[in-house]
Design a protein around this motif. Structure first.
Motif, PDB file in Angstrom:
ATOM      1  N   ILE A  42      -4.831  -4.442   0.466  1.00 33.49           N
ATOM      2  CA  ILE A  42      -4.990  -3.352  -0.493  1.00 33.49           C
ATOM      3  C   ILE A  42      -6.434  -3.390  -0.985  1.00 33.49           C
ATOM      4  N   SER A  43      -7.032  -2.219  -1.147  1.00 33.23           N
ATOM      5  CA  SER A  43      -8.429  -2.153  -1.588  1.00 33.23           C
ATOM      6  C   SER A  43      -8.494  -2.316  -3.110  1.00 33.23           C
ATOM      7  N   ALA A  44      -9.695  -2.472  -3.622  1.00 39.54           N
ATOM      8  CA  ALA A  44      -9.881  -2.594  -5.071  1.00 39.54           C
ATOM      9  C   ALA A  44      -9.420  -1.339  -5.801  1.00 39.54           C
ATOM     10  N   GLY A  45      -9.405  -0.195  -5.113  1.00 39.24           N
ATOM     11  CA  GLY A  45      -8.949   1.059  -5.698  1.00 39.24           C
ATOM     12  C   GLY A  45      -7.461   1.307  -5.506  1.00 39.24           C
ATOM     13  N   GLY A  46      -6.762   0.371  -4.855  1.00 37.02           N
ATOM     14  CA  GLY A  46      -5.319   0.509  -4.674  1.00 37.02           C
ATOM     15  C   GLY A  46      -4.901   1.172  -3.378  1.00 37.02           C
ATOM     16  N   ASP A  47      -5.827   1.365  -2.449  1.00 34.94           N
ATOM     17  CA  ASP A  47      -5.505   2.032  -1.182  1.00 34.94           C
ATOM     18  C   ASP A  47      -4.872   1.072  -0.185  1.00 34.94           C
ATOM     19  N   ILE A  48      -3.820   1.547   0.470  1.00 31.16           N
ATOM     20  CA  ILE A  48      -3.180   0.827   1.565  1.00 31.16           C
ATOM     21  C   ILE A  48      -3.217   1.750   2.778  1.00 31.16           C
ATOM     22  N   ARG A  49      -3.620   1.233   3.929  1.00 32.71           N
ATOM     23  CA  ARG A  49      -3.658   2.025   5.160  1.00 32.71           C
ATOM     24  C   ARG A  49      -2.703   1.415   6.175  1.00 32.71           C
ATOM     25  N   LEU A  50      -1.871   2.242   6.754  1.00 35.79           N
ATOM     26  CA  LEU A  50      -0.951   1.822   7.807  1.00 35.79           C
ATOM     27  C   LEU A  50      -1.228   2.632   9.055  1.00 35.79           C
ATOM     28  N   ARG A  51      -1.074   2.009  10.194  1.00 31.07           N
ATOM     29  CA  ARG A  51      -1.199   2.724  11.463  1.00 31.07           C
ATOM     30  C   ARG A  51       0.119   2.562  12.222  1.00 31.07           C
ATOM     31  N   VAL A  52       0.720   3.684  12.583  1.00 28.66           N
ATOM     32  CA  VAL A  52       1.941   3.672  13.374  1.00 28.66           C
ATOM     33  C   VAL A  52       1.547   4.061  14.790  1.00 28.66           C
TER      34      VAL A  52
ATOM     35  N   MET B 160       6.499  12.028  14.119  1.00 28.02           N
ATOM     36  CA  MET B 160       5.239  11.678  14.776  1.00 28.02           C
ATOM     37  C   MET B 160       5.443  11.616  16.279  1.00 28.02           C
ATOM     38  N   GLN B 161       4.628  12.369  16.996  1.00 26.79           N
ATOM     39  CA  GLN B 161       4.658  12.377  18.455  1.00 26.79           C
ATOM     40  C   GLN B 161       3.922  11.140  18.976  1.00 26.79           C
ATOM     41  N   PRO B 162       4.079  10.785  20.267  1.00 28.32           N
ATOM     42  CA  PRO B 162       3.383   9.623  20.811  1.00 28.32           C
ATOM     43  C   PRO B 162       1.874   9.688  20.568  1.00 28.32           C
ATOM     44  N   GLY B 163       1.342   8.609  20.027  1.00 27.57           N
ATOM     45  CA  GLY B 163      -0.067   8.517  19.670  1.00 27.57           C
ATOM     46  C   GLY B 163      -0.236   7.558  18.506  1.00 27.57           C
ATOM     47  N   ASP B 164      -1.433   7.488  17.961  1.00 27.91           N
ATOM     48  CA  ASP B 164      -1.722   6.635  16.812  1.00 27.91           C
ATOM     49  C   ASP B 164      -1.834   7.495  15.565  1.00 27.91           C
ATOM     50  N   HIS B 165      -1.133   7.075  14.502  1.00 28.06           N
ATOM     51  CA  HIS B 165      -1.085   7.842  13.254  1.00 28.06           C
ATOM     52  C   HIS B 165      -1.440   6.919  12.095  1.00 28.06           C
ATOM     53  N   VAL B 166      -2.477   7.264  11.346  1.00 34.37           N
ATOM     54  CA  VAL B 166      -2.904   6.465  10.204  1.00 34.37           C
ATOM     55  C   VAL B 166      -2.380   7.120   8.931  1.00 34.37           C
ATOM     56  N   LEU B 167      -1.613   6.341   8.162  1.00 36.61           N
ATOM     57  CA  LEU B 167      -1.062   6.811   6.897  1.00 36.61           C
ATOM     58  C   LEU B 167      -1.847   6.176   5.760  1.00 36.61           C
ATOM     59  N   SER B 168      -2.161   6.968   4.755  1.00 39.98           N
ATOM     60  CA  SER B 168      -2.883   6.488   3.586  1.00 39.98           C
ATOM     61  C   SER B 168      -1.945   6.510   2.390  1.00 39.98           C
ATOM     62  N   LEU B 169      -1.812   5.367   1.735  1.00 37.20           N
ATOM     63  CA  LEU B 169      -1.013   5.255   0.524  1.00 37.20           C
ATOM     64  C   LEU B 169      -1.969   4.887  -0.603  1.00 37.20           C
ATOM     65  N   ARG B 170      -1.956   5.667  -1.674  1.00 41.19           N
ATOM     66  CA  ARG B 170      -2.874   5.383  -2.772  1.00 41.19           C
ATOM     67  C   ARG B 170      -2.238   5.783  -4.087  1.00 41.19           C
ATOM     68  N   PRO B 171      -2.584   5.074  -5.167  1.00 37.53           N
ATOM     69  CA  PRO B 171      -2.047   5.437  -6.478  1.00 37.53           C
ATOM     70  C   PRO B 171      -2.520   6.832  -6.876  1.00 37.53           C
ATOM     71  N   TRP B 172      -1.648   7.596  -7.510  1.00 34.30           N
ATOM     72  CA  TRP B 172      -2.016   8.958  -7.912  1.00 34.30           C
ATOM     73  C   TRP B 172      -2.911   8.954  -9.133  1.00 34.30           C
ATOM     74  N   MET B 173      -3.011   7.824  -9.830  1.00 37.03           N
ATOM     75  CA  MET B 173      -3.925   7.721 -10.972  1.00 37.03           C
ATOM     76  C   MET B 173      -5.041   6.741 -10.613  1.00 37.03           C
ATOM     77  N   ASP B 174      -6.160   6.837 -11.327  1.00 35.60           N
ATOM     78  CA  ASP B 174      -7.302   5.978 -11.054  1.00 35.60           C
ATOM     79  C   ASP B 174      -6.929   4.535 -11.371  1.00 35.60           C
ATOM     80  N   THR B 175      -6.977   3.686 -10.359  1.00 36.32           N
ATOM     81  CA  THR B 175      -6.530   2.304 -10.490  1.00 36.32           C
ATOM     82  C   THR B 175      -7.591   1.351  -9.962  1.00 36.32           C
ATOM     83  N   ARG B 176      -7.737   0.224 -10.617  1.00 39.81           N
ATOM     84  CA  ARG B 176      -8.639  -0.837 -10.153  1.00 39.81           C
ATOM     85  C   ARG B 176      -7.881  -2.149 -10.195  1.00 39.81           C
ATOM     86  N   LEU B 177      -7.996  -2.928  -9.126  1.00 40.14           N
ATOM     87  CA  LEU B 177      -7.350  -4.231  -9.046  1.00 40.14           C
ATOM     88  C   LEU B 177      -8.382  -5.324  -9.279  1.00 40.14           C
TER      89      LEU B 177
END
Length: 169
Positions: free
Chosen positions: A140-150, A64-81
């Protein structure tokens, strides 16, 4: 497999045949994660959701070059918390300066707070992410999504590993 008969389309000295590949998709029931259950690192897929600078996948990892980078992490299967406010996230990230010369590189990491609808800083420098970081809260969202910003500030950094583990308390 299935094939259709010849089309009505003809060209002199040529013959064309249409072929179709049919896939049978089996629906997978939504996985409901309840208290006491853990989503292991293998269930998460990740990618770059947004970036203000260039990124590239190389043999060493995601550069990643200098700047803001948003990474999305999500379950590969349909998930509900069932509960998201009591989630405990163990985040194992290996994020380092791309070169030894760049040892003073500044890069902060933020996680998205789904209740506040904004990012919260979890590490002010890449050195603080050398081991797994424990996070408790609505990250973490109800669908299992996690968002990170580097947030990369000086020189490029390389993300060589990212492995979240989520436990619902």
């Amino acid at each position: 497999w299935s094939s259709k008969p010849e089309t009505d389309f003809t060209v002199e000295n040529a013959q064309y045949t249409d072929q179709t590949l049919l896939l049978w998709r089996l629906p997978v029931q939504t996985h409901l994660v309840d208290a006491g259950q853990t989503l292991p690192p293998d269930i998460f897929e990740w990618g770059v959701a947004d970036s203000s600078a260039s990124v590239s996948f190389e043999s060493t990892g995601l550069v990643m070059q200098p700047g803001d980078h948003v990474l999305s992490l999500r379950p590969w299967m349909d998930t509900r918390l069932t509960r998201t406010d009591t989630a405990s996230i163990s985040l194992d990230m290996q994020l380092a300066a791309s070169d030894i010369i760049d040892a003073n590189t500044r890069a902060a990491v933020d996680i998205f707070d789904w209740q506040k609808n904004g990012f919260v800083q979890i590490a002010d420098s890449i050195e603080t992410l050398s081991t797994a970081t424990e996070l408790n809260g609505p990250y973490i969202s109800a669908g299992g999504d996690i968002r990170l910003r580097v947030r990369v500030r000086d020189e490029q950094v390389t993300l060589s590993r990212i492995a979240p583990s989520v436990t619902i308390r």
